[in-house]
Design a protein around this motif. Structure first.
Motif, mmCIF file in Angstrom:
data_model
loop_
_atom_site.group_PDB
_atom_site.id
_atom_site.type_symbol
_atom_site.label_atom_id
_atom_site.label_comp_id
_atom_site.label_asym_id
_atom_site.label_seq_id
_atom_site.Cartn_x
_atom_site.Cartn_y
_atom_site.Cartn_z
ATOM 1 N N CYS A 14 56.787 47.833 -2.698
ATOM 2 C CA CYS A 14 56.686 48.849 -1.659
ATOM 3 C C CYS A 14 55.734 49.956 -2.111
ATOM 4 O O CYS A 14 55.825 50.434 -3.240
ATOM 5 C CB CYS A 14 58.069 49.423 -1.379
ATOM 6 N N SER A 15 54.839 50.352 -1.238
ATOM 7 C CA SER A 15 53.868 51.401 -1.555
ATOM 8 C C SER A 15 54.506 52.782 -1.621
ATOM 9 O O SER A 15 53.906 53.718 -2.126
ATOM 10 C CB SER A 15 52.751 51.400 -0.509
ATOM 11 N N HIS A 16 55.735 52.906 -1.144
ATOM 12 C CA HIS A 16 56.419 54.203 -1.144
ATOM 13 C C HIS A 16 57.369 54.335 -2.344
ATOM 14 O O HIS A 16 57.264 55.292 -3.096
ATOM 15 C CB HIS A 16 57.182 54.395 0.171
ATOM 16 N N CYS A 17 58.265 53.347 -2.515
ATOM 17 C CA CYS A 17 59.279 53.456 -3.578
ATOM 18 C C CYS A 17 58.972 52.595 -4.806
ATOM 19 O O CYS A 17 59.663 52.701 -5.821
ATOM 20 C CB CYS A 17 60.654 53.091 -3.025
ATOM 21 N N TYR A 35 55.581 48.114 2.917
ATOM 22 C CA TYR A 35 56.744 49.001 2.896
ATOM 23 C C TYR A 35 58.024 48.261 3.261
ATOM 24 O O TYR A 35 57.991 47.252 3.958
ATOM 25 C CB TYR A 35 56.567 50.133 3.925
ATOM 26 N N CYS A 39 61.412 52.946 4.062
ATOM 27 C CA CYS A 39 60.322 53.611 3.346
ATOM 28 C C CYS A 39 59.134 53.883 4.271
ATOM 29 O O CYS A 39 58.476 54.917 4.145
ATOM 30 C CB CYS A 39 59.879 52.771 2.157
ATOM 31 N N GLN A 42 60.040 56.996 6.102
ATOM 32 C CA GLN A 42 59.964 58.143 5.193
ATOM 33 C C GLN A 42 58.518 58.499 4.843
ATOM 34 O O GLN A 42 58.191 59.670 4.669
ATOM 35 C CB GLN A 42 60.749 57.864 3.918
ATOM 36 N N ALA A 43 57.656 57.505 4.736
ATOM 37 C CA ALA A 43 56.266 57.739 4.355
ATOM 38 C C ALA A 43 55.419 58.238 5.517
ATOM 39 O O ALA A 43 54.281 58.651 5.324
ATOM 40 C CB ALA A 43 55.663 56.451 3.797
ATOM 41 N N CYS A 45 54.630 56.356 8.347
ATOM 42 C CA CYS A 45 53.843 55.286 8.976
ATOM 43 C C CYS A 45 54.016 55.336 10.493
ATOM 44 O O CYS A 45 55.016 55.821 10.999
ATOM 45 C CB CYS A 45 54.310 53.921 8.477
ATOM 46 N N CYS A 56 49.880 52.339 8.085
ATOM 47 C CA CYS A 56 50.186 53.275 7.008
ATOM 48 C C CYS A 56 49.683 54.673 7.379
ATOM 49 O O CYS A 56 48.902 54.828 8.314
ATOM 50 C CB CYS A 56 49.542 52.789 5.710
#
Length: 75
Positions: A14-17, A35, A39, A42-43, A45, A56
Motif C-alpha cells: 500500500c502506498s499509504h501504510c 491502496y 487507506c 485516508q490518503a 484519493c 491517487c
C-alpha cells in the motif's frame, strides 16, 4: 495454488501504510500507486463509484477539472 493475479494483490504494498494486500491501483496509465480501501480514503484519493476505480491524490485533479468544466458549460 491461488491464481497469479491474487498472489500479486496479496504481495502489493500500500502506498499509504506500506503494508501488503493493497488491491486498489490508481486508474491513471503509468501510475503504480496502490491502496487498501481505507487507506485510499485516508490518503485523499478520488473514489469513482460508477466504475469502482480510484485516482491517487497526484492524479485526482484531472477528474475534478473535467467535472468542473462540464458543470460550468451547462450553466
Amino acid at each position: 495454488a491461488p491464481p497469479p493475479s491474487l498472489t500479486i494483490c496479496l504481495l502489493q504494498k500500500c502506498s499509504h501504510c506500506q503494508e501488503v494486500g493493497a488491491t486498489l491501483g490508481c486508474y491513471c496509465k503509468g501510475c503504480s500507486l496502490s491502496y487498501h480501501y481505507v487507506c485510499a480514503v485516508q490518503a485523499g484519493c478520488f473514489l469513482n463509484e460508477e466504475n469502482l476505480s480510484i485516482k491517487c491524490p497526484k492524479h485526482k485533479h484531472r477528474t475534478l477539472k473535467v467535472i468542473i468544466t462540464d458543470q460550468s458549460e451547462r450553466g
